[in-house]
Design a protein around this motif. Sequence first.
Motif, PDB file in Angstrom:
ATOM      1  N   GLY A  95       0.816  -1.215   0.000  1.00  0.00           N
ATOM      2  CA  GLY A  95       0.000   0.000   0.000  1.00  0.00           C
ATOM      3  C   GLY A  95       0.846   1.260   0.000  1.00  0.00           C
ATOM      4  O   GLY A  95       0.510   2.244  -0.682  1.00  0.00           O
ATOM      5  N   PHE A  96       1.943   1.244   0.741  1.00  0.00           N
ATOM      6  CA  PHE A  96       2.847   2.382   0.749  1.00  0.00           C
ATOM      7  C   PHE A  96       3.400   2.648  -0.651  1.00  0.00           C
ATOM      8  O   PHE A  96       3.450   3.792  -1.122  1.00  0.00           O
ATOM      9  CB  PHE A  96       4.010   2.139   1.716  1.00  0.00           C
TER      10      PHE A  96
ATOM     11  N   ASP B  79       2.165   1.748  -3.598  1.00  0.00           N
ATOM     12  CA  ASP B  79       1.104   2.217  -4.489  1.00  0.00           C
ATOM     13  C   ASP B  79       0.804   3.696  -4.261  1.00  0.00           C
ATOM     14  O   ASP B  79       0.623   4.468  -5.219  1.00  0.00           O
ATOM     15  CB  ASP B  79      -0.168   1.392  -4.274  1.00  0.00           C
ATOM     16  N   GLU B  80       0.754   4.100  -3.010  1.00  0.00           N
ATOM     17  CA  GLU B  80       0.459   5.503  -2.688  1.00  0.00           C
ATOM     18  C   GLU B  80       1.581   6.412  -3.173  1.00  0.00           C
ATOM     19  O   GLU B  80       1.325   7.493  -3.715  1.00  0.00           O
ATOM     20  CB  GLU B  80       0.265   5.659  -1.181  1.00  0.00           C
TER      21      GLU B  80
ATOM     22  N   ARG C  71       1.459   6.917  -6.922  1.00  0.00           N
ATOM     23  CA  ARG C  71       0.324   7.764  -7.313  1.00  0.00           C
ATOM     24  C   ARG C  71       0.578   9.236  -7.016  1.00  0.00           C
ATOM     25  O   ARG C  71       0.172  10.102  -7.790  1.00  0.00           O
ATOM     26  CB  ARG C  71      -0.948   7.341  -6.566  1.00  0.00           C
ATOM     27  N   ASN C  72       1.238   9.522  -5.912  1.00  0.00           N
ATOM     28  CA  ASN C  72       1.234  10.884  -5.391  1.00  0.00           C
ATOM     29  C   ASN C  72       2.547  11.642  -5.500  1.00  0.00           C
ATOM     30  O   ASN C  72       2.532  12.873  -5.414  1.00  0.00           O
ATOM     31  CB  ASN C  72       0.822  10.868  -3.904  1.00  0.00           C
TER      32      ASN C  72
ATOM     33  N   LEU D 178       5.674   9.242   0.366  1.00  0.00           N
ATOM     34  CA  LEU D 178       4.272   8.927   0.053  1.00  0.00           C
ATOM     35  C   LEU D 178       3.531  10.115  -0.547  1.00  0.00           C
ATOM     36  O   LEU D 178       2.366   9.999  -0.916  1.00  0.00           O
ATOM     37  CB  LEU D 178       3.542   8.472   1.321  1.00  0.00           C
TER      38      LEU D 178
ATOM     39  N   ARG E 213       2.954  12.935   1.129  1.00  0.00           N
ATOM     40  CA  ARG E 213       2.190  13.596   2.193  1.00  0.00           C
ATOM     41  C   ARG E 213       3.063  14.611   2.910  1.00  0.00           C
ATOM     42  O   ARG E 213       4.290  14.556   2.862  1.00  0.00           O
ATOM     43  CB  ARG E 213       1.695  12.585   3.229  1.00  0.00           C
TER      44      ARG E 213
END
Length: 499
Positions: free
Chosen positions: A81-82, A84-85, A88-89, A257, A259
């Motif tokens: 999940g990390f 993939d995020e 994407r970002n 990520l 963020r």
Amino acid sequence: MVKCASLSASVAVPAFLLASCAVGPNFVAPDAPAASRYTREPQLASTESTRTPSGNSQSFSPGSDVSGVWWTLFRSRKLTGFVDEAVRNHPDIQSAEFALRAARENVLAEQGALFPQVSGTGSAAREQAPLYKLFNTSVSVSYALDLWGGTRRQVEALEAQADYQAFKLEATYLALTANVITAAITDASLRDQISATEDIVKAETDQLARIQHQFEIGAVSKSDVLAQESTLAQARATLPPLQKQLAQQRNQLMAYLGRLPSEDRGEHVTLAELRLPSRLPVTLPSELVRQRPDIRQAEATLHQATATVGVGVANLLPQVTLSGSYGASGTGKLFSPGTIAWDATSSVTQKLIDGGTLYHTKEADVALFEQNMAAYKSTVMSAFQNVADSLRAIQYDAATLKAQAEAEKAASDSLSMSIEQFKTGAVPYANVITAQQSYLNARIARIKAQAARFSDTAALFQALGGGWWNRADLTADASPRVNPGYFAGPNRSTQEAVR
């Protein structure tokens, strides 16, 4: 030197141009190093195993391919999940994608120079005295014949630049995914180190309470109490640096990520939930040069330099331009026999004296090619070193974990024995203090060795190129453009052809 050069199939040009030749050298990809292995040993032995979490043995599989989603081999949904995020970002991925798009648009823009340039003009005027209207309209056509292939070499250079940006995108993707994995593993390691330190602080706090009680009944001296207080304070002092590292590591992970630090939701992986791949692929050395994005970037730069040499050679030769116009002007009906005018011309330009500018520009391009060839060889050497370093690290990581696990068990047994011996008065309390410090150090070292096996396994996948060629999301529009013509013809040195 004149060499026939072909154009990309996407460019439609007149047949007589396809039959013409382009000056300068044709690019041929350098041969892969004549090496059959990365280390001195013909076959790497499986690593040692340890009866501890992530202590399983790992074996090497020469010639096996690398998965496009290699991080899933750690069997952690949070870790996946990390990744993939991050993909994407993260703005670095987006920046590389737009750089690739710009490079490909530049190719299409330059290909336009291979076609005739057509322009049209029109005007109308009205005079009051005497009263009449004057109309004028014409169409002009100009065509710079690419007799020496200079324009085609320029297109080729821009195509190589697009290849460079495509592989830069893959290199960015690979670096980001590897950094996310390493950051998450380091995060997990720090959490375990903090947890181990807190356990030891609690145990030593309990031990201090027992020592104080014994002092109160006269069983031990005040120096024993002070010694235990000092040991407890030292253990507590190791916590803030670990907590600082964890906080900064979290900020780094959030940046990967895409963020801000304030958007940290606290999700994390643990070493206990990760699984160490038991079988590791080892790409054949002959294939590594086609799979490492950094090598492909260096190759694209070399290709661009080769094509630029051809541009420089073409600029030394006469340039031929065809032009013509067709139009009409007059006060009456346009395009009537009396109003039509047309012309057709051809021109040849050749600089006779330019102070050696064009020649020395071409020679500078040759020198730049030689520089890029050396840089390419250096990149290949570094890539092979990366793989060899990773293989060695994995081997010695396993041995280190085994030794640290044994050291931790020995330190734990020594601490228990020292405490029992102290209770019976067989040893001074200083022995207990020493055993406590040894156990803390051994436990932290074991956790670090455990995390290193995961980090260096990830480093091996990165060193092998990351398996980008096997990713399902790599569509035809997004994938690097591979020109099969690179490998056509005899496999001779491009370096010889430049001269």
